[in-house]
Scaffold this motif. Structure first.
Motif, PDB file in Angstrom:
ATOM      1  N   GLY A  12       0.611  -1.400  -0.132  1.00 24.00           N
ATOM      2  CA  GLY A  12      -0.221  -0.100  -0.026  1.00 24.00           C
ATOM      3  C   GLY A  12       0.699   1.164  -0.016  1.00 24.00           C
ATOM      4  N   LYS A  15       3.695   1.325  -4.768  1.00 26.28           N
ATOM      5  CA  LYS A  15       4.206   0.601  -5.782  1.00 26.28           C
ATOM      6  C   LYS A  15       3.548   0.896  -7.216  1.00 26.28           C
ATOM      7  CE  LYS A  15       4.159  -3.170  -3.636  1.00 26.28           C
ATOM      8  NZ  LYS A  15       3.451  -2.503  -2.243  1.00 26.28           N
ATOM      9  N   THR A  16       2.596   0.354  -7.170  1.00 26.96           N
ATOM     10  CA  THR A  16       1.746   0.302  -8.549  1.00 26.96           C
ATOM     11  C   THR A  16       1.612   1.763  -8.853  1.00 26.96           C
ATOM     12  OG1 THR A  16       0.544  -1.578  -7.929  1.00 26.96           O
ATOM     13  CG2 THR A  16      -0.343  -0.332  -9.730  1.00 26.96           C
ATOM     14  N   THR A  17       1.279   2.783  -8.459  1.00 30.09           N
ATOM     15  CA  THR A  17       1.122   4.242  -8.615  1.00 30.09           C
ATOM     16  C   THR A  17       2.618   4.462  -9.301  1.00 30.09           C
ATOM     17  OG1 THR A  17      -0.472   4.351  -6.817  1.00 30.09           O
ATOM     18  CG2 THR A  17       0.601   6.360  -7.966  1.00 30.09           C
TER      19      THR A  17
HETATM   20  N1  ATP Z   1       2.416  10.419  -4.100  1.00 26.03           N
HETATM   21  C1  ATP Z   1       0.995   9.897  -3.661  1.00 26.03           C
HETATM   22  N2  ATP Z   1       0.261  10.862  -3.492  1.00 26.03           N
HETATM   23  C2  ATP Z   1      -1.145  10.577  -2.984  1.00 26.03           C
HETATM   24  N3  ATP Z   1      -1.670   9.622  -3.357  1.00 26.03           N
HETATM   25  C3  ATP Z   1      -0.755   8.522  -3.532  1.00 26.03           C
HETATM   26  C4  ATP Z   1       0.512   8.787  -4.129  1.00 26.03           C
HETATM   27  N4  ATP Z   1       1.266   7.249  -3.988  1.00 26.03           N
HETATM   28  C5  ATP Z   1       0.309   6.504  -3.974  1.00 26.03           C
HETATM   29  N5  ATP Z   1      -0.966   7.122  -3.621  1.00 26.03           N
HETATM   30  C6  ATP Z   1      -2.248   6.347  -3.258  1.00 26.03           C
HETATM   31  O1  ATP Z   1      -2.086   5.245  -2.422  1.00 26.03           O
HETATM   32  C7  ATP Z   1      -2.925   4.289  -2.552  1.00 26.03           C
HETATM   33  C8  ATP Z   1      -2.181   3.169  -2.763  1.00 26.03           C
HETATM   34  O2  ATP Z   1      -1.062   3.007  -3.666  1.00 26.03           O
HETATM   35  P1  ATP Z   1      -0.904   1.712  -4.726  1.00 26.03           P
HETATM   36  O3  ATP Z   1      -1.912   0.990  -5.101  1.00 26.03           O
HETATM   37  O4  ATP Z   1       0.032   2.200  -5.693  1.00 26.03           O
HETATM   38  O5  ATP Z   1      -0.058   1.037  -3.638  1.00 26.03           O
HETATM   39  P2  ATP Z   1       0.829  -0.300  -3.584  1.00 26.03           P
HETATM   40  O6  ATP Z   1       1.981  -0.232  -3.031  1.00 26.03           O
HETATM   41  O7  ATP Z   1       0.915  -0.869  -5.112  1.00 26.03           O
HETATM   42  O8  ATP Z   1      -0.150  -1.248  -2.927  1.00 26.03           O
HETATM   43  P3  ATP Z   1      -0.264  -3.033  -2.914  1.00 26.03           P
HETATM   44  O9  ATP Z   1       0.902  -3.311  -1.947  1.00 26.03           O
HETATM   45  O10 ATP Z   1      -1.359  -3.362  -2.347  1.00 26.03           O
HETATM   46  O11 ATP Z   1       0.128  -3.542  -4.275  1.00 26.03           O
HETATM   47  C9  ATP Z   1      -3.667   4.532  -4.067  1.00 26.03           C
HETATM   48  O12 ATP Z   1      -4.854   4.971  -3.672  1.00 26.03           O
HETATM   49  C10 ATP Z   1      -2.856   5.571  -4.564  1.00 26.03           C
HETATM   50  O13 ATP Z   1      -3.469   6.703  -5.266  1.00 26.03           O
END
Ligand code: ATP
Ligand code: MG
Length: 258
Positions: A12, A15-17
């Motif tokens: 969370g 990473k995906t973002t």
């Molecule tokens: N720099 C940022 N500013 C604002 N919101 C962000 C930012 N980076 C990520 N987010 C938000 O945080 C949330 C989680 O991001 P994301 O899904 O990319 O995380 P992840 O690490 O891929 O999660 P997972 O471990 O479940 O795969 C999303 O709602 C995304 O829009």
């Protein structure tokens, strides 16, 4: 030459973002075509990029490991896996996407896994850049989706638990038989006032090169809420600007260091 980037970190933290932003920035900088690899079984990289994912590689793995429907000989099987990967690619403007899917099945797929790894490494050579979005934790790294990473980005938020997770990922990455040319660290969601002192100290103690921090960007949250992709982000987005700076740094300096 292909610039391969793997994004890892706690659940969370973005990473995906960040993977999607990296792909957008690489396309903007014309370091393309890019191969996007979604290595998270609960994958949503396709959504972040605004494309529909086709078959996952896990489905191919099932197919390739079954005695029926796959050629018996090693060479034939390797070719079959390569062909299946080609067919599983989702094509888009500037990038292609492959989705790994669920990794574990009832049997051991080590052989097919190693074929997949080799086929992915071979496929990567057709691209200017590869971006791997990993699942939370370190399993994927030890499963070794790839043998070869130019840049590992350990992502964290301004929180001590996510910094500790990044530290473990950096440590584990040194124990694996994978070539990793650069180990980098990136703090996501940096607030307007920068990092609190305690967080700054914890980040500074990590054993990796520091990439520009990515600010908290409300536009990114809005994207998720309205199911839009990173290509909808305005060019003025502060998060995109920071990732673009990271891409400039990585593309300019990675090969001079290897
Ligand atoms: N720099 C940022 N500013 C604002 N919101 C962000 C930012 N980076 C990520 N987010 C938000 O945080 C949330 C989680 O991001 P994301 O899904 O990319 O995380 P992840 O690490 O891929 O999660 P997972 O471990 O479940 O795969 C999303 O709602 C995304 O829009
Ligand atoms: Mg994710």
């Amino acid at each position: 030459m292909t610039l391969s980037i793997a994004v890892a970190g706690k659940g969370g933290i973005g990473k995906t973002t960040l993977s999607a932003l990296l792909i957008r920035a690489l396309c903007d900088e014309e370091i393309s075509p890019v191969l996007a690899v979604d290595a998270d079984p609960n994958s949503n990289l396709a959504e972040a990029l605004g494309v529909e994912a086709s078959r996952t590689l896990a489905e191919i793995r099932e197919h390739g490991s079954s005695p029926e429907g796959s050629p018996a000989s090693g060479v034939g099987r390797a070719r079959a896996v390569g062909d299946e990967i080609q067919r599983s690619i989702t094509e888009a403007a500037g990038f292609d996407l492959v989705t790994m899917g669920r990794p574990e099945g009832p049997r051991c797929y080590c052989y097919v896994n190693s074929l997949l790894r080799r086929s992915l490494d071979e496929l990567s050579r057709n691209y200017r850049a590869v971006v791997l979005d990993n699942e939370a934790g370190m399993e994927h790294l030890s499963r070794r989706t790839t043998n070869d990473i130019d840049v590992l980005i350990a992502v964290m938020n301004p929180t001590l638990p996510s910094i500790r997770a990044a530290k473990r990922i950096l440590e584990l990455s040194r124990e694996l038989p994978i070539r990793i040319a650069r180990r980098t660290i990136l703090v996501n969601r940096v607030g307007e006032d920068g990092l609190p002192e305690e967080i700054e100290e914890a980040v500074a103690a990590l054993d990796g090169e520091r990439l520009p921090g990515v600010p908290q960007d409300d536009e990114l949250e809005r994207l998720g809420a309205f199911e839009q992709d990173v290509f909808c982000l305005p060019a003025t987005s502060p998060a995109l600007a920071a990732v673009r700076r990271a891409v400039e740094e990585l593309s300019a300096n990675t090969y001079s260091k290897t």
